[in-house]
Design an enzyme around this catalytic site. Structure first.
Site, PDB file in Angstrom:
ATOM      1  N   HIS A 145      -9.620   1.336   4.752  1.00  0.00           N
ATOM      2  CA  HIS A 145      -8.384   1.530   5.518  1.00  0.00           C
ATOM      3  C   HIS A 145      -8.648   2.526   6.646  1.00  0.00           C
ATOM      4  CE1 HIS A 145      -4.299   2.503   6.615  1.00  0.00           C
ATOM      5  NE2 HIS A 145      -3.899   1.456   5.916  1.00  0.00           N
ATOM      6  N   SER A 172       3.283  -2.077  10.342  1.00  0.00           N
ATOM      7  CA  SER A 172       4.725  -2.141  10.612  1.00  0.00           C
ATOM      8  C   SER A 172       5.367  -3.473  10.222  1.00  0.00           C
ATOM      9  CB  SER A 172       5.021  -1.797  12.081  1.00  0.00           C
ATOM     10  OG  SER A 172       4.596  -0.476  12.358  1.00  0.00           O
ATOM     11  N   GLU A 221      -5.548  -4.972  10.436  1.00  0.00           N
ATOM     12  CA  GLU A 221      -4.581  -3.893  10.640  1.00  0.00           C
ATOM     13  C   GLU A 221      -4.903  -3.179  11.947  1.00  0.00           C
ATOM     14  OE1 GLU A 221      -2.449  -2.464   6.857  1.00  0.00           O
ATOM     15  OE2 GLU A 221      -4.178  -1.201   7.170  1.00  0.00           O
ATOM     16  N   GLU A 224      -6.942   4.803   7.886  1.00  0.00           N
ATOM     17  CA  GLU A 224      -6.554   6.191   7.605  1.00  0.00           C
ATOM     18  C   GLU A 224      -7.663   6.915   6.854  1.00  0.00           C
ATOM     19  OE1 GLU A 224      -2.816   5.449   5.683  1.00  0.00           O
ATOM     20  OE2 GLU A 224      -1.877   5.001   7.597  1.00  0.00           O
ATOM     21  N   GLY A 255       2.273   2.404  11.027  1.00  0.00           N
ATOM     22  CA  GLY A 255       3.191   3.544  11.006  1.00  0.00           C
ATOM     23  C   GLY A 255       3.927   3.786  12.307  1.00  0.00           C
ATOM     24  N   ASN A 313       0.872  -1.177   0.000  1.00  0.00           N
ATOM     25  CA  ASN A 313       0.000   0.000   0.000  1.00  0.00           C
ATOM     26  C   ASN A 313       0.910   1.228   0.000  1.00  0.00           C
ATOM     27  OD1 ASN A 313      -1.789   2.051   0.446  1.00  0.00           O
ATOM     28  ND2 ASN A 313      -2.480   1.348   2.471  1.00  0.00           N
ATOM     29  N   TRP A 314       0.999   1.843  -1.162  1.00  0.00           N
ATOM     30  CA  TRP A 314       1.941   2.975  -1.281  1.00  0.00           C
ATOM     31  C   TRP A 314       1.414   4.241  -0.609  1.00  0.00           C
ATOM     32  CZ3 TRP A 314       4.041   2.935  -7.046  1.00  0.00           C
ATOM     33  CH2 TRP A 314       4.731   1.746  -7.264  1.00  0.00           C
ATOM     34  N   LYS A 315       0.148   4.236  -0.228  1.00  0.00           N
ATOM     35  CA  LYS A 315      -0.495   5.420   0.373  1.00  0.00           C
ATOM     36  C   LYS A 315      -0.256   6.628  -0.534  1.00  0.00           C
ATOM     37  CE  LYS A 315      -0.259   3.188   4.816  1.00  0.00           C
ATOM     38  NZ  LYS A 315      -0.115   3.278   6.269  1.00  0.00           N
TER      39      LYS A 315
HETATM   40  P1  13P Z   1       3.043   0.545   7.712  1.00  0.00           P
HETATM   41  O1  13P Z   1       3.523  -0.759   7.143  1.00  0.00           O
HETATM   42  O2  13P Z   1       3.785   1.730   7.187  1.00  0.00           O
HETATM   43  O3  13P Z   1       2.934   0.503   9.200  1.00  0.00           O
HETATM   44  O4  13P Z   1       1.542   0.752   7.154  1.00  0.00           O
HETATM   45  C1  13P Z   1       0.652  -0.309   7.279  1.00  0.00           C
HETATM   46  C2  13P Z   1      -0.567  -0.012   6.505  1.00  0.00           C
HETATM   47  O5  13P Z   1      -1.347   0.843   6.879  1.00  0.00           O
HETATM   48  C3  13P Z   1      -0.788  -0.762   5.265  1.00  0.00           C
HETATM   49  O6  13P Z   1      -2.052  -0.541   4.754  1.00  0.00           O
END
Ligand code: 13P
Length: 250
Positions: free
Chosen positions: A95, A211, A167, A97, A173, A9-11
């Site tokens: 997600h 993470s 998640e 976020e 993060g 997931n590149w966000k």
């Molecule tokens: P990180 O791997 O940067 O903690 O992010 C996890 C995430 O939200 C994947 O969708």
């Protein structure tokens, strides 16, 4: 035995130039015949670029969100048919976020899940509890409720051939990944919750996110109900992502 899957997931990261380097490196590093399903989810504007670089590789691509409507006056939204045109085969739904920043309801998430299935793509549904919820010991109740809306609206069968990503919000993060035992306990809970339909329970892929890195991936992926990972930061580095994909070859 379920085939494992690793999703990057590149966000909201990347540029045409940095993606070109990352996509070229991934296409080079991942062998044509890999025993793991590998997916990258770039921001929408880069789907065409991703398709161009990955079309001859075993790596698939997807989006990080989708509209709950088919088409029309929905400024700023992107539909399932648009994603289909760019060869996307996966869509991340719900997600944390997004659900916190944009107040996405469980009903919205459920509708999106159905739209993705109807369009012949694979939804990757994110579920997970906050730290306060874990400390209060109600994490299973929270995850259960996130699944219940979809079950109530469309039935358990909709999870057939789908992906659920556990998640925990506190692990995203933060460099504080869940322990393999914590991940296994929740994954097992989710699989058992969906076990009234044997086919769904067996085929459903439940992946862990939060993470994941080259150091912890193997231990996490070794747990019996952990079918792979949803990787944020470490998916932006080709060597780290390759190493994590390699850890899923078990
Ligand atoms: P990180 O791997 O940067 O903690 O992010 C996890 C995430 O939200 C994947 O969708």
């Amino acid at each position: 035995m379920r085939r494992k899957i690793v999703v990057g997931n590149w966000k909201m990261n990347g540029s045409l130039a940095s993606n070109e380097a990352l996509l070229k490196a991934l296409a080079e590093k991942i062998p044509q015949t890999t025993p793991v399903d590998i997916v990258v989810c770039p921001p929408y504007p880069f789907l065409f670029q991703t398709q161009s670089y990955l079309k001859n590789s075993p790596i698939r691509w997807g989006a990080q969100n989708v509209a709950k409507f088919e088409s029309g006056a929905f400024t700023g939204e992107v539909s399932v048919s648009m994603l289909n045109e760019f060869g996307a085969s996966y869509v991340i739904i719900g997600h944390s976020e997004r659900s916190t920043a944009y107040c996405e309801s469980d009903e919205n998430i459920a509708t999106k899940f159905m739209m993705v299935k109807k369009a012949g793509m694979t939804p990757i549904l994110c579920v997970g509890e906050t730290l306060i919820e874990r400390e209060a010991g109600i994490m299973e109740k929270v995850v259960s409720k996130q699944l219940d809306t979809i079950i109530k609206m469309y039935g358990e069968e909709i999870f057939d051939e789908s992906v659920i990503a556990y998640e925990p919000v506190w692990a995203i993060g933060t460099d504080l990944a869940a322990s393999p035992e914590q991940a296994q306990a929740m994954h097992q809970f989710i699989r058992e919750k969906l076990s009234s339909n044997n086919k769904v329970a067996k085929s459903l892929k439940i992946i862990y996110g939060g993470s994941v890195n080259p150091q912890n991936a193997l231990q996490l992926f070794s747990m019996p109900d952990v079918d792979g990972g949803l990787v944020g930061r470490a998916s932006l580095n080709a060597s780290d992502f390759e190493s994590i994909c390699h850890s899923a070859e078990i």
